[in-house]
Design an enzyme around this catalytic site. Structure first.
Site, short mmCIF file in Angstrom:
data_model
loop_
_atom_site.label_atom_id
_atom_site.label_comp_id
_atom_site.label_asym_id
_atom_site.label_seq_id
_atom_site.Cartn_x
_atom_site.Cartn_y
_atom_site.Cartn_z
CG ASN A 95 -1.83 1.22 1.61
OD1 ASN A 95 -1.82 2.29 0.76
ND2 ASN A 95 -2.82 1.21 2.30
NE ARG A 155 -6.20 1.64 0.24
CZ ARG A 155 -6.17 2.94 0.74
NH1 ARG A 155 -5.16 3.16 1.37
NH2 ARG A 155 -7.21 3.51 1.12
CG HIS A 206 -12.97 4.03 3.39
ND1 HIS A 206 -13.60 5.05 3.86
CD2 HIS A 206 -11.72 4.38 3.56
CE1 HIS A 206 -12.84 5.90 4.49
NE2 HIS A 206 -11.75 5.54 4.07
CB ILE A 233 -16.13 5.46 12.03
CG1 ILE A 233 -17.72 5.18 11.86
CG2 ILE A 233 -16.24 6.91 12.64
CD1 ILE A 233 -18.19 5.90 10.74
N GLY A 276 -10.38 8.76 8.13
CA GLY A 276 -11.18 9.13 6.98
C GLY A 276 -12.38 8.29 7.27
NE ARG A 304 -10.18 13.36 4.50
CZ ARG A 304 -10.08 11.85 4.10
NH1 ARG A 304 -10.97 11.36 3.23
NH2 ARG A 304 -9.12 11.05 4.67
CG MET A 333 -12.51 10.61 16.09
SD MET A 333 -12.86 12.49 16.21
CE MET A 333 -14.54 12.32 17.11
N GLY A 377 -10.87 2.55 13.00
CA GLY A 377 -10.10 3.03 14.10
C GLY A 377 -11.24 3.41 15.27
CB VAL A 378 -13.65 6.12 15.29
CG1 VAL A 378 -14.86 6.53 16.27
CG2 VAL A 378 -12.72 7.10 15.24
N GLY A 379 -14.59 3.03 14.77
CA GLY A 379 -15.76 2.29 14.84
C GLY A 379 -15.40 0.91 15.61
CD GLU A 380 -11.42 -2.15 13.50
OE1 GLU A 380 -10.30 -2.36 14.17
OE2 GLU A 380 -11.40 -2.10 12.07
CD GLU A 438 -8.94 -0.94 4.05
OE1 GLU A 438 -8.46 -0.75 5.22
OE2 GLU A 438 -9.16 -0.05 3.25
#
Ligand code: AMP
Length: 402
Positions: A7, A90, A179, A208, A211, A240, A284, A332-335, A385
């Site tokens: 990547n 990627r 994504h 989340i 990005g 962003r 976050m 990162g945030v979602g997990e 990914e």
């Protein structure tokens, strides 16, 4: 089969070497600060980090360093480069050309170059990574996996913007979404965890991280997603802005005498949680700590706006699919943030979604976090990914060997 996944970003090159017999990651790492002062390799093996400070002038040198460490007597995992059977890359933007992973040949390279205009920040380093890898590993297949590919199933009503149609025809201005590899992986894993075929499910995936984007995955196909022509649209992100009235752009340009570059910079680098918190942080974790532990009101407002925007998209996508069976959180945030997950879900009780607070109190692990009797299931699904890229690369490499 051993597959090297690469990547390549503007100043970094991440890698993972997979043994596809069991899909194990043999080692992984990153070359950071390519072309800058303080460049270094961070190599991870058996949970241990090995850091090597070294001048890295470009992506070719970076990849050479990676290949050296992979075959190193102490830190390596393979005897020679010949053990690498294929390389998966990627690629951020595949435009309308690619709806799945492909073997990278001359024609594909040309198409990637043609798409630079659509992703001026991302595609050039991706191309540099591919060129370097093809040069250093010329005898193996190289496969490209695109962030945009999964969203190529969006119908016209979801991907066209309400501006004169000629701009789509002339410049291909449309929603592409990003994504995609993550939304693909997470939606499929969600179906597996629920023990149901994806072809029967309406799933909303919330990626989340720094990005962020949401996708509506109906019966296995992406039918809408929050990022658009560029990764600026949609959710409030680290730096962003996400959605805003487009008239704000011209208003600000006029009032503050801003050039195209300056306004672009403000919306991409100075906005989002960072801008809303008066520059406190784009991370976050910092925003959450400031909001919930230090009772910092600006941070709390930034967090509220961040979560509220996610909930609005989930509501919209439930309507787009005329229902929803499962909502999955990743990145990162979602997990890792039980707070944001619970806050987002608190807006969604009208859908019949009930969060189990004890189950939600986890980080970085697969779990169903809704109650047994919740009509809509909520899940945490760590994304992967690289595994999708490795699997696609293996499949394509095997098909050309036949
Ligand atoms: P990613 O881009 O997927 O690597 O996600 C990065 C984002 O995840 C950053 O904003 C981090 O602060 C956030 N993050 C990581 N761990 C946590 C955590 N425990 N709580 C809240 N946010 C987190």
């Amino acid at each position: 089969m051993k597959v090297l996944v690469i990547n390549a970003g503007s100043s970094s090159l991440k890698y993972q070497l997979f043994d596809m017999t069991n899909e194990n990651v043999l080692c992984s790492g990153i070359v950071e600060r390519i072309g800058l002062d303080g460049s270094r390799l961070v190599h991870k093996l058996n949970g241990q980090k090995h850091v090597k400070d070294q001048e890295v002038k470009d992506h070719r040198v970076a990849l050479k360093i990676v290949l050296e460490i992979l075959t190193d007597k102490t830190y390596g995992v393979i005897g020679s480069m010949k053990e690498i059977d294929a390389v998966g890359h990627r690629v951020v933007h595949g435009g309308e050309t690619f709806s799945g992973s492909v073997l990278i040949d001359e024609k594909v390279m040309k198409a990637l170059e043609d798409n630079i205009e659509l992703a001026p920040l991302h595609n050039p380093p991706n191309i540099m990574g591919i060129k370097a890898a093809k040069e250093l590993l010329p005898d193996v297949p190289h496969v490209g996996t695109f962030d945009t590919a999964f969203h190529q199933t969006l119908p016209k009503k979801a991907y066209l913007y309400a501006i004169p149609l000629r701009y789509y025809e002339k410049y291909k201005i449309r929603r592409y979404g990003f994504h995609g590899t993550s939304h693909f992986y997470v939606s499929h894993r969600t179906a597996e965890i629920l023990g149901r075929p994806i072809e029967e499910l309406k799933i909303i995936t919330c990626h989340i991280g720094n990005g962020s984007s949401v996708a509506a995955v109906k019966y296995g196909k992406s039918i809408d997603t929050s990022m658009g022509f560029t990764p600026l649209e949609g959710l409030v992100m680290g730096t962003r802005s996400g959605d805003l009235d487009p008239a704000i752009v011209t208003f600000l340009q006029e009032k503050e005498h801003l050039s195209y570059k300056e306004i672009n910079n403000i919306l991409n680098k100075e906005s989002g949680a960072y801008g809303l918190s008066n520059g406190l942080s784009s991370d976050m974790r910092d925003i959450e700590n400031a909001a919930l532990e230090d009772h910092n009101e600006v941070a709390k407002l930034a967090l509220d706006i961040y979560d509220y925007r996610i909930a609005k998209y989930v509501g919209a996508y439930a309507a787009a699919m005329n229902g929803v069976d499962a909502i999955a959180f990743t990145a990162g945030v979602g997990e890792n943030s039980p707070y944001t997950r619970a806050d987002v879900c608190s807006y969604l009780e009208f859908l019949g979604l009930k969060i189990d607070n004890a189950k939600n109190n986890i980080r970085g692990k697969e779990a169903i976090i809704s109650t047994e009797d919740s009509k809509v299931k909520a899940l945490v699904v760590p994304t992967n990914e690289e595994l999708v890229i490795a699997r696609d690369t293996q499949k394509i490499a095997k098909s050309i060997k036949k």
